[in-house]
Design a protein around this motif. Structure first.
Motif, short mmCIF file in Angstrom:
data_model
loop_
_atom_site.label_atom_id
_atom_site.label_comp_id
_atom_site.label_asym_id
_atom_site.label_seq_id
_atom_site.Cartn_x
_atom_site.Cartn_y
_atom_site.Cartn_z
N PHE A 17 93.42 19.97 41.87
CA PHE A 17 93.29 19.69 40.43
C PHE A 17 93.16 20.99 39.64
O PHE A 17 93.76 21.16 38.58
CB PHE A 17 92.08 18.80 40.15
N ILE A 18 92.39 21.94 40.17
CA ILE A 18 92.24 23.23 39.51
C ILE A 18 93.59 23.95 39.46
O ILE A 18 93.97 24.51 38.43
CB ILE A 18 91.16 24.08 40.23
N GLY A 19 94.33 23.92 40.55
CA GLY A 19 95.65 24.52 40.58
C GLY A 19 96.62 23.87 39.61
O GLY A 19 97.46 24.53 38.99
N THR A 20 96.49 22.57 39.44
CA THR A 20 97.32 21.84 38.48
C THR A 20 97.03 22.31 37.06
O THR A 20 97.95 22.55 36.29
CB THR A 20 97.08 20.33 38.60
N PHE A 21 95.77 22.43 36.73
CA PHE A 21 95.41 22.89 35.39
C PHE A 21 95.85 24.34 35.17
O PHE A 21 96.26 24.72 34.08
CB PHE A 21 93.91 22.74 35.15
N ALA A 22 95.76 25.15 36.19
CA ALA A 22 96.12 26.57 36.06
C ALA A 22 97.62 26.80 36.02
O ALA A 22 98.12 27.62 35.25
CB ALA A 22 95.51 27.37 37.21
N PHE A 23 98.37 26.07 36.85
CA PHE A 23 99.79 26.38 37.05
C PHE A 23 100.75 25.28 36.62
O PHE A 23 101.96 25.46 36.68
CB PHE A 23 100.04 26.73 38.52
N GLY A 24 100.24 24.11 36.24
CA GLY A 24 101.08 23.04 35.75
C GLY A 24 101.26 21.90 36.74
O GLY A 24 100.91 22.01 37.92
N PRO A 25 101.83 20.79 36.24
CA PRO A 25 101.93 19.58 37.07
C PRO A 25 102.86 19.71 38.27
O PRO A 25 102.58 19.15 39.33
CB PRO A 25 102.44 18.52 36.09
N MET A 26 103.95 20.46 38.14
CA MET A 26 104.85 20.58 39.29
C MET A 26 104.22 21.44 40.38
O MET A 26 104.37 21.16 41.57
CB MET A 26 106.21 21.14 38.86
N ALA A 27 103.49 22.48 39.99
CA ALA A 27 102.75 23.28 40.96
C ALA A 27 101.68 22.40 41.62
O ALA A 27 101.45 22.50 42.84
CB ALA A 27 102.11 24.48 40.28
N GLY A 28 101.03 21.54 40.83
CA GLY A 28 100.04 20.62 41.38
C GLY A 28 100.64 19.68 42.41
O GLY A 28 100.04 19.40 43.45
N LEU A 29 101.85 19.21 42.13
CA LEU A 29 102.53 18.33 43.09
C LEU A 29 102.87 19.10 44.37
O LEU A 29 102.70 18.57 45.47
CB LEU A 29 103.78 17.73 42.45
N LEU A 30 103.33 20.33 44.23
CA LEU A 30 103.61 21.16 45.41
C LEU A 30 102.33 21.41 46.21
O LEU A 30 102.34 21.28 47.44
CB LEU A 30 104.24 22.49 44.98
N LEU A 31 101.24 21.73 45.53
CA LEU A 31 99.96 21.90 46.21
C LEU A 31 99.57 20.63 46.96
O LEU A 31 99.08 20.68 48.09
CB LEU A 31 98.86 22.24 45.19
N THR A 32 99.81 19.49 46.32
CA THR A 32 99.47 18.20 46.94
C THR A 32 100.24 17.97 48.23
O THR A 32 99.67 17.62 49.25
CB THR A 32 99.77 17.05 45.95
N VAL A 33 101.55 18.17 48.17
CA VAL A 33 102.39 17.91 49.35
C VAL A 33 102.05 18.86 50.48
O VAL A 33 101.87 18.43 51.64
CB VAL A 33 103.89 18.00 48.97
N VAL A 34 101.93 20.14 50.18
CA VAL A 34 101.61 21.12 51.23
C VAL A 34 100.24 20.81 51.84
O VAL A 34 100.08 20.80 53.06
CB VAL A 34 101.66 22.56 50.67
N THR A 35 99.26 20.54 51.00
CA THR A 35 97.92 20.22 51.49
C THR A 35 97.92 18.93 52.31
O THR A 35 97.31 18.88 53.39
CB THR A 35 96.93 20.08 50.31
N ALA A 36 98.61 17.90 51.83
CA ALA A 36 98.66 16.63 52.56
C ALA A 36 99.27 16.81 53.95
O ALA A 36 98.75 16.26 54.94
CB ALA A 36 99.43 15.59 51.77
N VAL A 37 100.33 17.58 54.04
CA VAL A 37 100.98 17.81 55.34
C VAL A 37 100.07 18.63 56.25
O VAL A 37 99.89 18.28 57.43
CB VAL A 37 102.36 18.48 55.16
N LEU A 38 99.48 19.69 55.72
CA LEU A 38 98.58 20.50 56.56
C LEU A 38 97.37 19.70 57.02
O LEU A 38 96.99 19.75 58.20
CB LEU A 38 98.12 21.75 55.80
N GLN A 39 96.74 18.97 56.11
CA GLN A 39 95.59 18.16 56.49
C GLN A 39 95.99 17.07 57.47
O GLN A 39 95.28 16.81 58.44
CB GLN A 39 94.93 17.52 55.26
N GLY A 40 97.13 16.43 57.20
CA GLY A 40 97.57 15.32 58.04
C GLY A 40 98.03 15.72 59.42
O GLY A 40 98.19 14.86 60.29
N THR A 41 98.26 17.02 59.63
CA THR A 41 98.67 17.48 60.95
C THR A 41 97.59 18.31 61.64
O THR A 41 97.78 18.76 62.76
CB THR A 41 99.98 18.30 60.87
N THR A 42 96.46 18.52 60.95
CA THR A 42 95.37 19.31 61.55
C THR A 42 94.05 18.53 61.47
O THR A 42 93.78 17.70 62.32
CB THR A 42 95.23 20.69 60.87
#
Length: 179
Positions: A48-73
């Motif tokens: 959410f902080i990254g979304t506010f700092a860098f915008g909604p598309m960056a927030g979506l990218l953060l979401t996908v990368v985080t979801a994949v990393l969390q979901g595989t670790t």
């Protein structure tokens, strides 16, 4: 934006992803004992902080990368189901809140953006649970409907708590993210 600025932004986003993964590893607990598999974690706060700092598309990218990393670790037990649900939940939140906040960046806009994010995430997860949960768990839709009150409550509490924490942390951290 220069190549150096892009690299710095990417490094800061990577840091937010890393913090998110560490947070879900360290802090997770059930909100409602009756549905103990629905666990609160603060991992969305850096997103959410990254979304506010860098915008909604960056927030979506953060979401996908985080979801994949969390979901595989650290959350590998939930597998692809967890990755999909996390992407839908957090992705809907960051898109809704990010598009609202990117215009004028005051406290009122932040509060509105975060509130809308909570509501959008909750509605999206009602639909996602009715469609996706039966596919991955084998539960009949009627069983999902039986726990819908918990699903709604869980999403409101999790997203709401993370939104409130983000509201109080963002301005303190934004200076670093924008340097």
């Amino acid at each position: 934006m220069t190549a150096q600025n892009k690299t710095v932004k990417l490094a800061k986003m990577g840091m937010l992803v890393a913090i998110s993964v560490v947070l879900v590893y360290l802090v997770h607990f059930p909100i409602f004992p009756a549905v103990a598999f629905m666990e609160y974690d603060p991992a969305d706060i850096p997103i959410f902080i990254g979304t506010f700092a860098f915008g909604p598309m960056a927030g979506l990218l953060l979401t996908v990368v985080t979801a994949v990393l969390q979901g595989t670790t650290v959350s590998a037990g939930s597998g692809i189901y967890g990755i999909i649900m996390h992407t839908l939940a957090t992705g809907s939140f960051v898109l809704a809140s990010g598009f609202i906040y990117r215009g004028r960046k005051g406290k009122k806009e932040a509060a509105l953006a975060l509130t809308v994010g909570v509501l959008v995430m909750t509605v999206v997860m009602v639909g996602a649970n009715l469609v996706i949960t039966p596919i991955f768990t084998g539960w009949p839709v009627s069983a999902v409907k039986d726990v819908m009150g918990f699903i709604v409550g869980f999403n409101v509490v999790k997203a709401g708590l993370n939104a409130v924490i983000t509201f109080f942390l963002y301005k303190r951290i934004s200076g670093f993210l924008h340097r």
